[in-house]
Design an enzyme around this catalytic site. Structure first.
Site, PDB file in Angstrom:
ATOM      1  N   TRP A 106       3.971  -6.586  13.248  1.00 50.61           N
ATOM      2  CA  TRP A 106       5.013  -5.904  12.317  1.00 50.61           C
ATOM      3  C   TRP A 106       6.267  -5.483  13.368  1.00 50.61           C
ATOM      4  CZ3 TRP A 106       5.106  -1.488  15.378  1.00 50.61           C
ATOM      5  CH2 TRP A 106       3.855  -0.926  16.112  1.00 50.61           C
ATOM      6  N   ARG A 165       0.843  -1.091   0.061  1.00 48.62           N
ATOM      7  CA  ARG A 165       0.034  -0.039  -0.055  1.00 48.62           C
ATOM      8  C   ARG A 165       0.890   1.224  -0.126  1.00 48.62           C
ATOM      9  NH1 ARG A 165      -1.362  -1.191   6.353  1.00 48.62           N
ATOM     10  NH2 ARG A 165      -0.711   0.600   7.138  1.00 48.62           N
ATOM     11  N   ASN A 202      -4.821   7.150   4.998  1.00 47.76           N
ATOM     12  CA  ASN A 202      -4.402   6.398   6.047  1.00 47.76           C
ATOM     13  C   ASN A 202      -2.886   6.532   6.392  1.00 47.76           C
ATOM     14  OD1 ASN A 202      -2.624   3.505   6.787  1.00 47.76           O
ATOM     15  ND2 ASN A 202      -4.700   3.774   7.820  1.00 47.76           N
ATOM     16  N   GLU A 203      -2.649   7.074   7.543  1.00 45.85           N
ATOM     17  CA  GLU A 203      -1.073   7.089   8.090  1.00 45.85           C
ATOM     18  C   GLU A 203      -0.246   7.624   6.925  1.00 45.85           C
ATOM     19  OE1 GLU A 203      -0.189   3.344   9.637  1.00 45.85           O
ATOM     20  OE2 GLU A 203      -1.150   3.544  11.570  1.00 45.85           O
ATOM     21  N   GLU A 263      -1.455  -9.430   6.830  1.00 46.68           N
ATOM     22  CA  GLU A 263      -1.976  -9.062   8.031  1.00 46.68           C
ATOM     23  C   GLU A 263      -2.681 -10.386   8.760  1.00 46.68           C
ATOM     24  OE1 GLU A 263      -3.429  -5.163   8.537  1.00 46.68           O
ATOM     25  OE2 GLU A 263      -1.667  -4.332   8.343  1.00 46.68           O
ATOM     26  N   GLU A 300      -7.062   3.636  15.704  1.00 56.25           N
ATOM     27  CA  GLU A 300      -6.811   2.161  15.703  1.00 56.25           C
ATOM     28  C   GLU A 300      -6.129   1.910  17.268  1.00 56.25           C
ATOM     29  OE1 GLU A 300      -4.257   0.998  12.256  1.00 56.25           O
ATOM     30  OE2 GLU A 300      -5.734   1.983  10.858  1.00 56.25           O
ATOM     31  N   HIS A 352      -1.977 -10.905  12.590  1.00 59.08           N
ATOM     32  CA  HIS A 352      -2.249  -9.838  13.203  1.00 59.08           C
ATOM     33  C   HIS A 352      -3.573 -10.161  14.002  1.00 59.08           C
ATOM     34  CE1 HIS A 352      -3.114  -5.628  14.386  1.00 59.08           C
ATOM     35  NE2 HIS A 352      -2.128  -5.206  14.217  1.00 59.08           N
TER      36      HIS A 352
END
Ligand code: GAL
Length: 680
Positions: free
Chosen positions: A357, A114, A152-153, A397, A349, A400
């Site tokens: 990670w 991404r 996002n981020e 993920e 989040e 996760h």
């Protein structure tokens, strides 16, 4: 325009990040009803889902998102929607490979994960505006929609900087706009040094491929430029969302301890800032940032460290406090004074199980999810949104955790969230009387030339924060040009960049507050050099002393420092000394090349600590806090106090029980008290 408040709620709101497009639609209704039954009030949707919203150019498919939204709404959930621009679809890259970012080494980064985007690509920017508008036109007035998350981020995956031809041209244009003439640029950067003078704008390179260290003035302006690119990108989305979706909030989910852009500049059009809190992952990762020693990381491996997480809560709570200092282009431009109450923040989040990670990913201790949620509230969060609903069964993920396991059964965090009672967590102000000043431009200059490998900007700043928290004190982390009127103590651990306007602002603040500065204060100008008058440059009148020596210490080469007749502290990594003018010396160095020189100086309300020693910092802050009648109390490691409204949260982040002030604090426990019941 009246800005929308977060939720019009009286208590902490809980929600979850969900990705219905990653599971079969047969689960959507049941999931939404389970989310509601768990006590969640909102769901965050659509992040990264561009390839499903627009499977091919200009051919939108909203049917799946309509259905997912209908499921959420039928369960009584409110909606937060994300613009999907952090994950451009393959067709867009195919048609326009120029949207891809170029890495430091010149390689073009490919799709396959991404954030394969270049903020300087005008094509990417055009498509970002287009998909944002399409989404906002379709859902912007949905009655269940409370707000938006942009993208996002920003900067994740080292993408705040791109070294592409587009970035180079944009940087050169930005410099021309800033300086007007090359003579002005050459003078500001001091390019006569090493014959770096430029005769054409297109000769100015990007700072990624030089033979050795780049001129720090060049680095500083490049970081400002990159921040402006991200700020413009965000502002474009925010303008569209405000037009098509009035009355909804707009926020962005930032990361913890992230340095690669000026978050204050980028946040200006938002209603409030949000961040993504992963306490165990962040603690595992912070060895790179030199914040925590290995023993501390091990001791708190299953909960994270309260100050590592707390720092970021306090940072993002203060992000939208407006600057009151005007002047030079390089400081945050002035705004009207703040209208209280200041905006809160969200944890967009929140870790609710294991992450995938960090260098290692321990299972969180039982109770950790509740501990983290309570801390976020106590530090001023208005909402906590767990990441993620159900563990992913495909993609990067799969290791996760979510609130549900891969098989859809509740995971450990699910029970902890279900047992939370939001009505225990009323919203209110964090009554901080201590401000800690933080500035990304100082960070870039400091880290461009750290002078000792053992210390960096975050580590120096964090040492002061941790000392304050270990003394039971609530802290507002603020840009130095903010309104500082309400603080009894102002602490500036690493405020290296000084301007005349900022100096006048701090002088005014020091009339009514105690002030503590750390080393390297006012050592750099806004252009990235050092003042011709030497340190303390523009702050000289306030401090009444001059820099004498600075010592970049290697590990093991400690420098003793003491007040007259008192025990030694040991400076690690950094020791600087001063020639006294109007200031007096409180502590001096003992032994070594600094023997006898002033290490800590004071003049009136102002103290400067030139030695980096955690015990010394704690001792001096304790003295100043007592002087300011703020009631410092020494807390055991991992035990912390935070206040919100008229409640005090007492937490034990240790995985063992502790006695404190006659109370037995269970491992990993949170205790809410009326403020009057807690001594500190
Ligand atoms: C964040 C991100 C999420 C997810 C999460 C995993 O960086 O916003 O999409 O990747 O980390 O911890």
């Amino acid at each position: 325009m009246t800005r929308p408040t977060a939720l019009q709620a009286a208590f902490l709101a809980l929600g979850v990040c969900d990705y219905p497009e990653q599971v079969s639609p047969q689960h959507w209704d049941a999931s939404a009803h389970q989310q509601k039954a768990l006590g969640l009030s909102f769901v965050r949707l659509a992040e990264f889902a561009w390839s499903r919203m627009e499977p091919s150019a200009h051919a939108y498919d909203w049917a799946w998102l309509d259905t997912a939204i209908a499921s959420a709404v039928s369960a009584g959930l409110q909606l937060v929607l994300c613009t999907p621009t952090a994950a451009p679809p393959a067709w867009l890259v195919d048609q326009h490979p120029e949207i891809l970012p170029h890495g430091r080494g010149g390689q073009i980064k490919t799709p396959g994960s991404r954030r394969h985007i270049d903020f300087s690509s005008t094509v990417y920017r055009e498509h970002s505006r287009r998909i944002t508008r399409a989404m906002a036109e379709r859902y912007g007035q949905h009655p269940a929609l409370i707000g938006w998350q942009t993208d996002n981020e920003f900067g994740w995956g080292d993408t705040a900087q791109s070294f592409s031809p587009a970035a180079q041209a944009a940087f050169q244009g930005w410099l021309a706009g800033r300086y007007g003439t090359l003579d002005a640029l050459n003078a500001a950067w001091g390019n006569v040094f090493w014959s770096m003078e430029y005769a054409e704008w297109n000769q100015v390179p990007l700072p990624n491929a030089a033979v050795a260290e780049v001129n720090p003035a060049h680095t500083l302006d490049f970081m400002r430029f990159c921040s402006d690119e991200i700020a413009d990108f965000q502002a474009e989305q925010v303008a569209i969302l405000r037009e098509c979706s009035p009355g909804r909030f707009v926020t962005h989910n930032y990361m913890g301890f992230f340095s690669a852009f000026d978050h204050y500049r980028v946040s200006r059009p938002l209603d409030f800032a949000s961040w993504d809190s992963y306490p165990t992952g962040t603690l595992e990762a912070v060895h790179e940032w030199k914040l925590a020693d290995p023993a501390l990381t091990l001791a708190f491996a299953r909960t994270g460290h309260p100050d590592v997480t707390g720092f970021n809560h306090d940072l993002y709570r203060g992000m939208l406090r407006k600057a009151v200092v005007g002047g030079e282009r390089e400081t945050t431009p002035p705004d009207p004074p703040p209208t209280p109450p200041p905006p809160g923040f969200w944890v967009m989040e929140q870790q609710c199980g294991q992450v995938n990670w960090a260098p290692s990913n321990p299972l969180p201790e039982k109770g950790a999810v509740q501990l983290w949620t309570a801390q976020a509230w106590a530090h001023g969060a208005d909402a906590v949104s767990y990441f993620r609903w159900r563990a992913a069964t495909t993609g990067q993920e799969v290791l996760h955790s979510g609130l549900l396991r891969h098989n859809g059964k509740p995971d450990r965090g699910h029970a902890e969230v279900g047992a939370l009672k939001p009505e225990q967590f009323p919203l209110g102000e964090v009554p901080a009387r201590v401000a800690l000043l933080h500035d990304y431009e100082s960070l870039w200059l400091y880290n461009a030339q750290p002078h000792t490998e053992a210390l960096n900007y975050w580590a120096q700043t964090f040492a002061y924060y941790r000392a304050l928290r270990s003394l039971g004190i609530d802290v507002d982390i603020l840009h130095p040009d903010s309104d500082l009127g309400r603080y009894a103590l102002i602490v500036a651990p690493a405020l290296t960049l000084m301007t005349p306007q900022r100096a006048r602002h701090l002088e005014a603040a020091a009339e009514g507050s105690l002030m503590v500065f750390g080393p390297r204060t006012a050592f750099r100008t806004a252009a990235g050099g050092t003042p011709e008058t030497g340190q303390f440059g523009d702050l000289s009148a306030l401090i009444g002393a001059e820099l004498l020596n600075y010592d970049g210490l290697r590990p093991g080469l400690d420098q003793a420092v003491a007040a007259p007749g008192q025990a030694f502290h040991f400076a690690r990594a950094w020791a600087e000394s001063y020639e006294l003018g109007a200031a007096q010396a409180l502590y001096r160095y003992h032994g070594g090349p600094l023997d006898g020189e002033a290490a800590v100086i004071q003049r009136g309300n102002v103290t400067v600590i030139g030695a980096h020693s955690e015990t010394l910092i704690t001792e001096l802050l304790e003295q100043r806090l007592s002087e300011a009648k703020l009631g410092p109390v020494r807390l055991p490691e991992g035990v912390r106090l935070s206040r919100r409204g008229d409640l005090t949260l007492l937490q034990n982040w240790n995985t063992r029980a502790l006695n404190w002030q006659g109370q037995l604090l269970a491992p990993v426990s949170a205790h809410l008290r009326a403020a009057s019941e807690v001594k500190a």
